[in-house]
Design an enzyme around this catalytic site. Sequence first.
Site, PDB file in Angstrom:
ATOM      1  N   LYS A  74      37.251  21.961 -10.447  1.00 55.14           N
ATOM      2  CA  LYS A  74      37.739  22.321 -11.926  1.00 55.14           C
ATOM      3  C   LYS A  74      39.324  22.634 -11.785  1.00 55.14           C
ATOM      4  CE  LYS A  74      34.072  22.987 -14.420  1.00 55.14           C
ATOM      5  NZ  LYS A  74      33.214  23.916 -14.315  1.00 55.14           N
ATOM      6  N   LYS A 100      27.105  11.217 -12.658  1.00 56.77           N
ATOM      7  CA  LYS A 100      26.002  12.095 -12.890  1.00 56.77           C
ATOM      8  C   LYS A 100      25.819  12.199 -14.553  1.00 56.77           C
ATOM      9  CE  LYS A 100      24.424  16.932 -12.510  1.00 56.77           C
ATOM     10  NZ  LYS A 100      24.621  18.317 -12.099  1.00 56.77           N
ATOM     11  N   LYS A 160      27.115  15.404 -20.831  1.00 57.54           N
ATOM     12  CA  LYS A 160      27.643  15.367 -22.223  1.00 57.54           C
ATOM     13  C   LYS A 160      29.124  15.246 -22.265  1.00 57.54           C
ATOM     14  CE  LYS A 160      25.055  17.564 -24.756  1.00 57.54           C
ATOM     15  NZ  LYS A 160      24.393  16.950 -25.702  1.00 57.54           N
TER      16      LYS A 160
END
Length: 324
Positions: free
Chosen positions: A112, A192, A195
């Site tokens: 992240k 993977k 969205k």
Amino acid sequence: MKRRVFSGARPTGRQHLGNFLGAIQNYVNLQDEYDCVYCIVDVHALTSLEDTGGLQKNINEMVLDWLAAGLDPRKSILFVQSHIPEVMELHTLLSMITPLGWLLRVPTFKEKARLQPENINYGLVGYPVLMTADIVLYKGEFIPVGEDQLPHIELAREIARRFNNLFGYTFPEPEAKLTLFPLILGLDGKEKMSKQVGNDIDISLSDKETTERVMTAVTDPARRYRNDPGHPEICNIYRLQQYFNPFGLDNIGEQCRTAKIGCVDCKMLLAQEINSTLKPFRERRAALAEKPGYLVDVLADGAQRARAIAKETLKEVKQKMGLL
Ligand code: SF4
């Protein structure tokens, strides 16, 4: 007495095939055997969400998908994380016993931080502590997750263990319950389904929209012409066929290898199977969308039931920590 399953999912809005195969179907199947607590973790979404304007819509779309897919609010507790203030308090208390080094080594934190270098906030570092608070507040014993979530569960176990060692047994150490289909790749066949990446197919799309999305999928890159024999084992359309068309799989594999079927026909077949599998879901979803009051009632009832458990646990925690 049934053992407890807890799962939290970020409010990502309309759910895609990866969510459906990897999580939602599993949630539904667990309902009879376990006491299930399913939470939409809206506070977690704030660690990376710049624009919060769509949050409520995303929550509603997600709950609609869950209910239409078979989550039964009479069997399971469905609620929104921020409706239970006790989780914030437990998060603070657990943060006092969690060494910073444990958090900085979590692979998803590093990832992240790489993806949003301009926004490495405190909440991002403490994400696994809040996640642990989510789980242990309801004394969750089993956590349905994909393989990528295993480091978080391991950390939740370590925090629960540390609390138990310091203050006496309070929390069961949560165990990962790996889903049957742990990793669903997206239309690009590489990452993977997500969205954010834009490689997804929403389960609530129409038949036509679904077919159009399937047609954009990457297949065997070595198969450049219709007469080229294919390699189904490296093709993501073939992988998806195994979930939606399991009985036709051998036949498709054979036809692909011998170039008897082209990729367009193969994709059409997959789209038809996806649409026929999701037909009952889509009908239920359309009916539920007509009753927005029902959605509000489900979440209010879920919050009430979740909060009753949360209050008990927090009282126990505060007593053990000497705060009461
Ligand atoms: Fe993939 Fe089907 Fe094309 Fe074979 S025929 S490469 S399995 S899409």
